[in-house]
Design a protein around this motif. Sequence first.
Motif, PDB file in Angstrom:
ATOM      1  N   PRO A 108       0.811  -1.215   0.000  1.00 27.85           N
ATOM      2  CA  PRO A 108       0.000   0.000   0.000  1.00 27.85           C
ATOM      3  C   PRO A 108       0.846   1.267   0.000  1.00 27.85           C
ATOM      4  O   PRO A 108       1.873   1.345   0.634  1.00 27.85           O
ATOM      5  N   ASN A 109       0.397   2.259  -0.735  1.00 21.64           N
ATOM      6  CA  ASN A 109       1.049   3.565  -0.797  1.00 21.64           C
ATOM      7  C   ASN A 109      -0.037   4.585  -1.076  1.00 21.64           C
ATOM      8  O   ASN A 109      -0.207   5.057  -2.188  1.00 21.64           O
ATOM      9  N   ALA A 110      -0.847   4.928  -0.043  1.00 24.11           N
ATOM     10  CA  ALA A 110      -2.131   5.562  -0.266  1.00 24.11           C
ATOM     11  C   ALA A 110      -2.176   7.024   0.100  1.00 24.11           C
ATOM     12  O   ALA A 110      -1.358   7.544   0.839  1.00 24.11           O
ATOM     13  N   SER A 111      -3.160   7.714  -0.497  1.00 22.37           N
ATOM     14  CA  SER A 111      -3.623   8.991   0.028  1.00 22.37           C
ATOM     15  C   SER A 111      -4.896   8.675   0.787  1.00 22.37           C
ATOM     16  O   SER A 111      -5.749   7.934   0.300  1.00 22.37           O
ATOM     17  N   PHE A 112      -5.055   9.222   1.989  1.00 21.70           N
ATOM     18  CA  PHE A 112      -6.046   8.705   2.914  1.00 21.70           C
ATOM     19  C   PHE A 112      -7.140   9.715   3.248  1.00 21.70           C
ATOM     20  O   PHE A 112      -7.008  10.913   3.014  1.00 21.70           O
ATOM     21  N   ILE A 113      -8.210   9.195   3.848  1.00 19.64           N
ATOM     22  CA  ILE A 113      -9.219  10.050   4.462  1.00 19.64           C
ATOM     23  C   ILE A 113      -8.548  10.857   5.573  1.00 19.64           C
ATOM     24  O   ILE A 113      -7.781  10.326   6.365  1.00 19.64           O
ATOM     25  N   LYS A 114      -8.850  12.140   5.627  1.00 24.78           N
ATOM     26  CA  LYS A 114      -8.246  13.016   6.619  1.00 24.78           C
ATOM     27  C   LYS A 114      -9.220  13.249   7.763  1.00 24.78           C
ATOM     28  O   LYS A 114     -10.337  13.724   7.559  1.00 24.78           O
ATOM     29  N   LEU A 115      -8.780  12.920   8.982  1.00 28.55           N
ATOM     30  CA  LEU A 115      -9.617  13.042  10.166  1.00 28.55           C
ATOM     31  C   LEU A 115      -8.941  13.925  11.196  1.00 28.55           C
ATOM     32  O   LEU A 115      -7.708  14.015  11.251  1.00 28.55           O
ATOM     33  N   GLU A 119     -20.612  15.142  12.420  1.00 24.58           N
ATOM     34  CA  GLU A 119     -19.449  15.571  11.646  1.00 24.58           C
ATOM     35  C   GLU A 119     -18.566  14.385  11.272  1.00 24.58           C
ATOM     36  O   GLU A 119     -18.007  14.332  10.173  1.00 24.58           O
ATOM     37  N   PHE A 120     -18.439  13.420  12.178  1.00 25.26           N
ATOM     38  CA  PHE A 120     -17.650  12.227  11.891  1.00 25.26           C
ATOM     39  C   PHE A 120     -18.267  11.450  10.730  1.00 25.26           C
ATOM     40  O   PHE A 120     -17.569  11.075   9.774  1.00 25.26           O
ATOM     41  N   CYS A 121     -19.570  11.223  10.796  1.00 28.03           N
ATOM     42  CA  CYS A 121     -20.239  10.482   9.726  1.00 28.03           C
ATOM     43  C   CYS A 121     -20.159  11.247   8.406  1.00 28.03           C
ATOM     44  O   CYS A 121     -19.917  10.650   7.343  1.00 28.03           O
ATOM     45  N   LYS A 122     -20.347  12.551   8.464  1.00 29.15           N
ATOM     46  CA  LYS A 122     -20.274  13.370   7.257  1.00 29.15           C
ATOM     47  C   LYS A 122     -18.891  13.274   6.606  1.00 29.15           C
ATOM     48  O   LYS A 122     -18.776  13.138   5.382  1.00 29.15           O
ATOM     49  N   THR A 123     -17.844  13.313   7.430  1.00 28.76           N
ATOM     50  CA  THR A 123     -16.476  13.234   6.909  1.00 28.76           C
ATOM     51  C   THR A 123     -16.239  11.917   6.186  1.00 28.76           C
ATOM     52  O   THR A 123     -15.688  11.888   5.075  1.00 28.76           O
ATOM     53  N   LEU A 124     -16.651  10.805   6.803  1.00 36.01           N
ATOM     54  CA  LEU A 124     -16.461   9.503   6.162  1.00 36.01           C
ATOM     55  C   LEU A 124     -17.279   9.389   4.883  1.00 36.01           C
ATOM     56  O   LEU A 124     -16.785   8.913   3.845  1.00 36.01           O
ATOM     57  N   ILE A 125     -18.538   9.806   4.939  1.00 34.49           N
ATOM     58  CA  ILE A 125     -19.413   9.693   3.769  1.00 34.49           C
ATOM     59  C   ILE A 125     -18.850  10.480   2.597  1.00 34.49           C
ATOM     60  O   ILE A 125     -18.817  10.000   1.457  1.00 34.49           O
ATOM     61  N   GLU A 126     -18.402  11.702   2.858  1.00 34.15           N
ATOM     62  CA  GLU A 126     -17.921  12.561   1.776  1.00 34.15           C
ATOM     63  C   GLU A 126     -16.567  12.115   1.241  1.00 34.15           C
ATOM     64  O   GLU A 126     -16.361  12.046   0.018  1.00 34.15           O
ATOM     65  N   GLN A 127     -15.637  11.802   2.124  1.00 36.08           N
ATOM     66  CA  GLN A 127     -14.281  11.522   1.675  1.00 36.08           C
ATOM     67  C   GLN A 127     -14.104  10.104   1.150  1.00 36.08           C
ATOM     68  O   GLN A 127     -13.285   9.874   0.252  1.00 36.08           O
ATOM     69  N   ALA A 128     -14.840   9.153   1.688  1.00 40.18           N
ATOM     70  CA  ALA A 128     -14.649   7.757   1.269  1.00 40.18           C
ATOM     71  C   ALA A 128     -14.955   7.570  -0.208  1.00 40.18           C
ATOM     72  O   ALA A 128     -14.265   6.823  -0.906  1.00 40.18           O
ATOM     73  N   SER A 129     -15.969   8.258  -0.704  1.00 39.20           N
ATOM     74  CA  SER A 129     -16.356   8.080  -2.102  1.00 39.20           C
ATOM     75  C   SER A 129     -15.370   8.709  -3.075  1.00 39.20           C
ATOM     76  O   SER A 129     -15.348   8.367  -4.260  1.00 39.20           O
ATOM     77  N   LYS A 130     -14.533   9.619  -2.575  1.00 39.30           N
ATOM     78  CA  LYS A 130     -13.599  10.341  -3.445  1.00 39.30           C
ATOM     79  C   LYS A 130     -12.151   9.891  -3.270  1.00 39.30           C
ATOM     80  O   LYS A 130     -11.272  10.374  -3.991  1.00 39.30           O
ATOM     81  N   ALA A 131     -11.915   8.979  -2.332  1.00 38.71           N
ATOM     82  CA  ALA A 131     -10.538   8.647  -1.967  1.00 38.71           C
ATOM     83  C   ALA A 131      -9.742   8.038  -3.116  1.00 38.71           C
ATOM     84  O   ALA A 131      -8.558   8.317  -3.263  1.00 38.71           O
ATOM     85  N   ASP A 132     -10.371   7.198  -3.925  1.00 42.73           N
ATOM     86  CA  ASP A 132      -9.685   6.557  -5.044  1.00 42.73           C
ATOM     87  C   ASP A 132     -10.654   6.475  -6.215  1.00 42.73           C
ATOM     88  O   ASP A 132     -11.650   5.749  -6.159  1.00 42.73           O
ATOM     89  N   PRO A 133     -10.402   7.193  -7.293  1.00 41.40           N
ATOM     90  CA  PRO A 133     -11.319   7.186  -8.440  1.00 41.40           C
ATOM     91  C   PRO A 133     -11.438   5.825  -9.112  1.00 41.40           C
ATOM     92  O   PRO A 133     -12.383   5.596  -9.873  1.00 41.40           O
ATOM     93  N   ALA A 134     -10.495   4.921  -8.844  1.00 39.53           N
ATOM     94  CA  ALA A 134     -10.549   3.587  -9.438  1.00 39.53           C
ATOM     95  C   ALA A 134     -11.374   2.616  -8.599  1.00 39.53           C
ATOM     96  O   ALA A 134     -11.550   1.463  -8.980  1.00 39.53           O
ATOM     97  N   VAL A 135     -11.870   3.070  -7.451  1.00 41.45           N
ATOM     98  CA  VAL A 135     -12.685   2.244  -6.560  1.00 41.45           C
ATOM     99  C   VAL A 135     -14.048   2.899  -6.399  1.00 41.45           C
ATOM    100  O   VAL A 135     -14.134   4.110  -6.190  1.00 41.45           O
ATOM    101  N   THR A 136     -15.093   2.094  -6.511  1.00 40.77           N
ATOM    102  CA  THR A 136     -16.447   2.604  -6.300  1.00 40.77           C
ATOM    103  C   THR A 136     -16.857   2.359  -4.860  1.00 40.77           C
ATOM    104  O   THR A 136     -16.994   1.210  -4.430  1.00 40.77           O
ATOM    105  N   LEU A 137     -17.037   3.430  -4.115  1.00 43.42           N
ATOM    106  CA  LEU A 137     -17.596   3.352  -2.763  1.00 43.42           C
ATOM    107  C   LEU A 137     -18.723   4.368  -2.718  1.00 43.42           C
ATOM    108  O   LEU A 137     -18.499   5.578  -2.733  1.00 43.42           O
TER     109      LEU A 137
END
Length: 427
Positions: free
Chosen positions: A45-52, A125-143
Motif C-alpha cells: 500500500p502507498n495511499a492517500s487517505f481520508i483526513k480526520l 461531523e464524523f459520519c459526514k467526513t467519512l461519507i464525503e471523503q470515502a467516495s472520493k478517496a480513489d477514483p478507481a474504486v467505487t464506494l
Amino acid sequence: MKKYDLKTGFALLVLCGLMLSCSNSDEFEKTTELPLDSVVIDMLPNASFIKLSDEQKSFVKKNNDFSFNLYRAINESDNKKSNIISPISITYVLGMLNDGAKGATSQEITRALGFGENDKLSVNEFCKTLIEQASKADPAVTLQTANIVAANKLLTLETPYINDMKHYYDAEVASLDFHEASSVDYLNKWCNEKSGGMIPVIAEEIAPETILALMNATYFKATWKDKFDSGNTRDEVFTKEDGKNVVLPMMYRKAKAIYGSNDTFSILCLPYGSAYVWETYFLLPNVGKSVEDIIHNLNSDSWLQSSNFDEYIVDVKIPRFSTRSAFQLKDVISKLGISSIFDIDLADLSGISKDKKLYVNKIDQQAAIDVTEEGTKTSSVTIAKTNISSNLTSVQTADFHCDRPFVYLIREAGSGAIFFIGTFRGE
C-alpha cells in the motif's frame, strides 16, 4: 420476504455491497514454468487517505471496537454459516437515529458506537467526513453511500432533523403513503439502485402501522491493483469446520505483500485500486485454531498490533465465492447497550418528530459480497509488475492458503475505519 410490521417505530434497512477479488492454485505453480518476476506483483500500500481530526481518529478506534463487538454477537447467535456485514452502515443509521434522540436514549447510542459523551454535532461531523471523503478517496474504486429517511405522509418531521439529515448524511427525505403499494415500489427501487442491483427487493409489503423507515446503502466495488488470471484458477479441496471436504475454485498468485502472524492466525493485506486507499485483510486461523478463536479475540488493538508485519513474497490461495446474508439485529444491538430505543416507554426520539411516541421495532441488515478474479468494468486500473532483483533471496517468503474457513475485513487504510467484516466457511 419479511413483512415490516412496525408499530409507531422504524425499520432500519441496511444494505451493503460488492467486492471483486482474486488469486489462484498451486497446480499452476507445478505445471507452469515462468520467470519469478512474471508471477510476483507489487501489492504494497502507498495511499492517500481520508483526513480526520484527532478526535475523529479516536472515534474510529472505538467504533471499530463496536464493529468487532457487533460481529462477535452476530456470530454467537448465527448458525455458523458464511456471512458478511457492514458495521459502518449500521453506524450511519444509528447516527441518524441519534440526531433525533435525547437523554438516555442518545447516551446509549453514542457510548455503544464509541463516541462516548460527545454531542450530536461531533457524531454527525464524523459520519459526514467519512461519507464525503470515502467516495472520493480513489477514483478507481467505487464506494457509494446513500441514506434515506422515508416518512409516512401523516408524520411531520422536525425541521432541524430534516436539515441535519440532508447536511450531514446527504439523505433523501421522502414523504410516502405507506398504505399504497407505490411506496413499497419506491423503497425497493431505491434499494435496487443504491445497492448496485445486489439487493433488488427489501420488502414485499409494509404494514400500515409503519411510521418511518431509515435506510442506508453502502456499495463497494473494486479491482486489485493487479488483476488475477482466471486461467490459473483450479478446483481444490477446502476443509470445512466439521472436517468435511468440498471442492472449490481456488485462485492463486505469488504476491509481494504485507503479511504477519501471531499465535492465533496469519494475516495478509491486499490493496485495491490505483491509490491503495482500500484494502482487504484476510485472517487465516493457525492449525488447531478456528475462526471462532479469531472472532472471540478481535478488538481495535489486537487484530493488527499482535501481528509481526513485514514485506513477504506470499504464495496466496483464496477461493472464489459469493455470500448473501440477512440479519435481524434488534437483540444483538440491545446486548451491545442500545436498548431503550426498542422500548415505547423509554425511547426518546422526540427530536425526529413530536407527532407520536416513536420507538424502534426492527433493525435488519441485508448484505452481499462476490469474490472473483474479475475487476470493475467501469474502473481504470494501471497494472504494475515488479521485477525482483538478485536480492530476492533476502526477502521473506510465506504460504497463505485459504483452504479452510477464514475471516476477512475491508477497511479504508488512512482512517482505519472498517467498512465490511465477513467469514467464509465453505458454503
